[in-house]
Design an enzyme around this catalytic site. Structure first.
Site, short mmCIF file in Angstrom:
data_model
loop_
_atom_site.label_atom_id
_atom_site.label_comp_id
_atom_site.label_asym_id
_atom_site.label_seq_id
_atom_site.Cartn_x
_atom_site.Cartn_y
_atom_site.Cartn_z
N LEU A 1 -3.68 -6.29 14.26
CA LEU A 1 -3.59 -7.70 13.84
C LEU A 1 -3.38 -7.78 12.34
O LEU A 1 -4.32 -7.68 11.55
CB LEU A 1 -4.86 -8.45 14.24
CG LEU A 1 -4.91 -9.94 13.86
CD1 LEU A 1 -3.79 -10.74 14.52
CD2 LEU A 1 -6.26 -10.55 14.21
N GLU B 1 6.99 -0.79 14.21
CA GLU B 1 5.66 -0.92 13.62
C GLU B 1 4.58 -0.62 14.65
O GLU B 1 3.64 0.14 14.41
CB GLU B 1 5.52 -2.35 13.07
CG GLU B 1 4.29 -2.60 12.27
CD GLU B 1 4.19 -4.06 11.84
OE1 GLU B 1 5.07 -4.87 12.21
OE2 GLU B 1 3.22 -4.39 11.14
N ARG C 1 0.86 -1.19 0.00
CA ARG C 1 0.00 0.00 0.00
C ARG C 1 0.88 1.22 0.00
O ARG C 1 2.02 1.16 0.46
CB ARG C 1 -0.88 0.05 1.26
CG ARG C 1 -1.66 -1.23 1.46
CD ARG C 1 -1.79 -1.65 2.91
NE ARG C 1 -2.14 -3.06 2.96
CZ ARG C 1 -1.56 -3.95 3.76
NH1 ARG C 1 -0.63 -3.58 4.61
NH2 ARG C 1 -1.90 -5.22 3.70
O1 LIG Z 1 -3.84 1.01 5.55
C1 LIG Z 1 -4.63 0.13 5.91
N1 LIG Z 1 -5.92 0.39 6.05
C2 LIG Z 1 -6.80 -0.54 6.46
N2 LIG Z 1 -6.47 -1.79 6.74
C3 LIG Z 1 -5.19 -2.13 6.62
C4 LIG Z 1 -4.21 -1.21 6.21
N3 LIG Z 1 -3.04 -1.84 6.20
C5 LIG Z 1 -3.28 -3.10 6.59
N4 LIG Z 1 -4.56 -3.28 6.84
C6 LIG Z 1 -5.20 -4.51 7.32
O2 LIG Z 1 -4.21 -5.45 7.72
C7 LIG Z 1 -4.47 -6.69 7.07
C8 LIG Z 1 -3.23 -7.41 6.62
O3 LIG Z 1 -2.10 -7.02 7.24
P1 LIG Z 1 -0.72 -6.92 6.49
O4 LIG Z 1 -0.73 -7.44 5.10
O5 LIG Z 1 -0.27 -5.51 6.64
O6 LIG Z 1 0.15 -7.90 7.36
P2 LIG Z 1 1.38 -7.62 8.31
O7 LIG Z 1 1.10 -6.33 9.02
O8 LIG Z 1 1.40 -8.78 9.26
O9 LIG Z 1 2.58 -7.56 7.43
C9 LIG Z 1 -5.27 -6.34 5.86
O10 LIG Z 1 -6.11 -7.37 5.51
C10 LIG Z 1 -6.06 -5.16 6.31
O11 LIG Z 1 -7.18 -5.57 6.98
CA LIG Z 2 0.25 -4.29 8.57
#
Ligand SMILES: O=c1[nH]cnc2c1ncn2[C@@H]1O[C@H](COP(=O)(O)OP(=O)(O)O)[C@@H](O)[C@H]1O
Ligand SMILES: [Ca+2]
Length: 468
Positions: free
Chosen positions: A219, A191, A79
């Site tokens: 999460l 983070e 993103r």
């Molecule tokens: O900018 C954001 N806005 C809304 N939801 C987000 C955003 N970034 C991550 N998420 C949420 O976090 C979930 C997945 O987390 P991510 O891919 O970031 O895994 P990680 O943090 O363990 O690397 C996504 O399905 C989504 O629900």
């Molecule tokens: Ca994340």
């Protein structure tokens, strides 16, 4: 005709006024009236001046605007967020929104053996993000890429190759400013603390006593973080982290106040990673968390796990036992005063943990399970709501998924019992929340008229522009 002209030539000013008196009267009445109104209304004339002054300072102020471009290279997707700040570090709208936010799937870690392809997956995000920054500000605008659990789990060599390819991409394709260490794997502590800064910044609690700030849980797919502010005394007695672990407390100076932040990230306990941990407990045989009637394979991190319902079907109670086992709540040594799970210190609780803002997959699954409205930015729930939804999901058959949970994504149906049980267990047995405690599930936070994504990149952007 000639006579008339002769008369006109010799007409005096007072004759003219007299002759046109009715027209002049007609024009002057409204002018006099308007002047009177302006003079009599208190502050009317100054408000015109103030508005002008505001506009002109806005114009001059655009020079002091600072942009930041932050890539969130998450485990399940990439993103980009573009923010614009004024001289007071308040967010300023870019076009109609307070941020540009774009996302795509899969994440960088989906290309473990092809760093170039991995980096190139960011091209469309980069081009659109850069285009939203005014030309002349691009060389002054910091760009950062923060990778989280996906690259952490790939290991140092593979993730460093991908990050090097991303650095090359930024150098070749972009005019944005890349500071040293702009492209990195974030450690879990960073983070978690960025997430805490994001939420508290948007709620305008930064600068207030620590007990008025809110705590956060994020999460993700690969990891889960918890962060909250603690007192200086508690920070002073915090246990030393285990070998190789990040420190439990970070000191941060924000809006004129020093905060001691308890923060911990649990790798392998994001929602998608936890499915694998829960399936590992049943080691290749049936699993009581899998929805009745399903027999398949779950793939995560390049590995495949047997995901088959037991013949008697899913069971909330049995699934809870497996989830507790996967979290190692009871069978790990707690050498600190009180632990969450896996032998990790719980931070001691306190005022900064009173209000919890719980983000990412907690919001998404609650929305799919139907007890949260996905069109709203936040929802107030209790951990017990996850258990209640879990009990319905664990009691259904595969074929009933769509009708019982109309908002659930097809691919998630077999895992809905597992996901909801895990989320309940993580909150209650892991983080020690009461089942009846109200928590705020958050997707976005309202900031003035707009709502901003409740995600760590804003915290990173604030840090990046504060040092400019
Ligand atoms: O900018 C954001 N806005 C809304 N939801 C987000 C955003 N970034 C991550 N998420 C949420 O976090 C979930 C997945 O987390 P991510 O891919 O970031 O895994 P990680 O943090 O363990 O690397 C996504 O399905 C989504 O629900
Ligand atoms: Ca994340």
């Amino acid at each position: 005709m000639t006579a008339k002209r002769a008369i006109g030539r010799h007409e005096s000013l007072s004759d003219k006024i007299h002759r046109h008196r009715s027209v002049l009267l007609l024009i002057s009445i409204p002018v006099v009236l308007i002047t009177l109104v302006i003079l009599l209304m208190p502050g009317a004339s100054t408000s015109v001046i103030e508005e002008y002054a505001l506009k002109s300072s806005e114009g001059g102020g655009s020079n002091s605007r600072k942009y930041a471009v932050i890539f969130d290279a998450g485990s399940s997707g990439s993103r980009v967020h573009v923010y614009c700040f004024d001289e007071n570090l308040d967010l300023v709208p870019l076009e109609n929104e307070l941020e540009l936010f774009l996302q795509l799937k899969p994440g960088l870690s989906a290309y473990p053996n092809d760093p170039r392809q991995s980096a190139n997956s960011l091209v469309s995000l980069l081009d659109k993000a850069e285009a939203s920054v005014p030309h002349e500000l691009r060389p002054k605008t910091p760009v950062r890429v923060g990778a989280t659990a996906g690259l952490r789990a790939l290991g140092h060599k593979a993730s460093e190759n991908i990050l090097e390819a991303v650095r090359e991409l930024l150098k070749d394709r972009s005019r944005l400013k890349t500071e040293a260490n702009a492209v990195t794997v974030l450690d879990g502590t960073q983070e978690g603390s960025y997430q805490w800064v994001t939420i508290n910044y948007l709620l305008k609690t930064l600068g207030k006593p620590y007990s008025e700030t809110v705590g956060v849980v994020d999460l993700g797919g690969g990891s889960v973080q918890m962060a909250y502010a603690i007192s200086e005394e508690d920070a002073a007695t915090a246990p030393k982290p285990l070998q190789g672990e990040d420190s439990y407390v970070r000191e941060m100076y924000l809006k004129g106040r020093k905060y001691f932040l308890y923060v911990h990230s649990y790798l392998h306990y994001g929602l998608l990673a936890a499915r694998a941990e829960i399936l590992k407990v049943s080691e290749g045989s049936n699993n009581p968390c899998i929805v009745t009637g399903y027999d398949g394979t779950y793939k995560y991190g390049g590995k495949a796990f047997k995901a088959a319902a037991s013949s008697s079907g899913a069971s909330l109670d049995e699934c809870r036992r497996v989830a507790l086992n996967a979290l190692k709540v009871n069978d790990s040594v707690c050498t600190h005063m009180k632990c969450t799970f896996g032998g990790v210190w719980n931070g001691g609780g306190g005022g900064g943990q009173k209000n919890m803002f719980v983000a990412s997959f907690f919001f998404d699954r609650a929305a799919e399970a139907g007890f949260v409205d996905p069109t709203q930015p936040v929802a107030t729930v209790r951990p017990a709501d996850f258990e209640k939804a879990a009990s319905q999901a664990c009691n259904m058959k595969m074929g009933e998924g769509k009708s019982k949970f109309p908002r659930v994504e097809e691919d998630n149906i077999p895992y809905l019992c597992l996901d909801l049980v895990y989320q309940y267990t993580l909150l209650v047995d892991g983080f020690g929340l009461k089942p009846s405690q109200t928590i705020t599930l958050v997707k976005k936070v309202k900031y003035g008229e707009h709502a901003v994504e409740a995600a760590w990149p804003l915290g990173s952007a604030i840090e990046a522009v504060s040092s400019l």
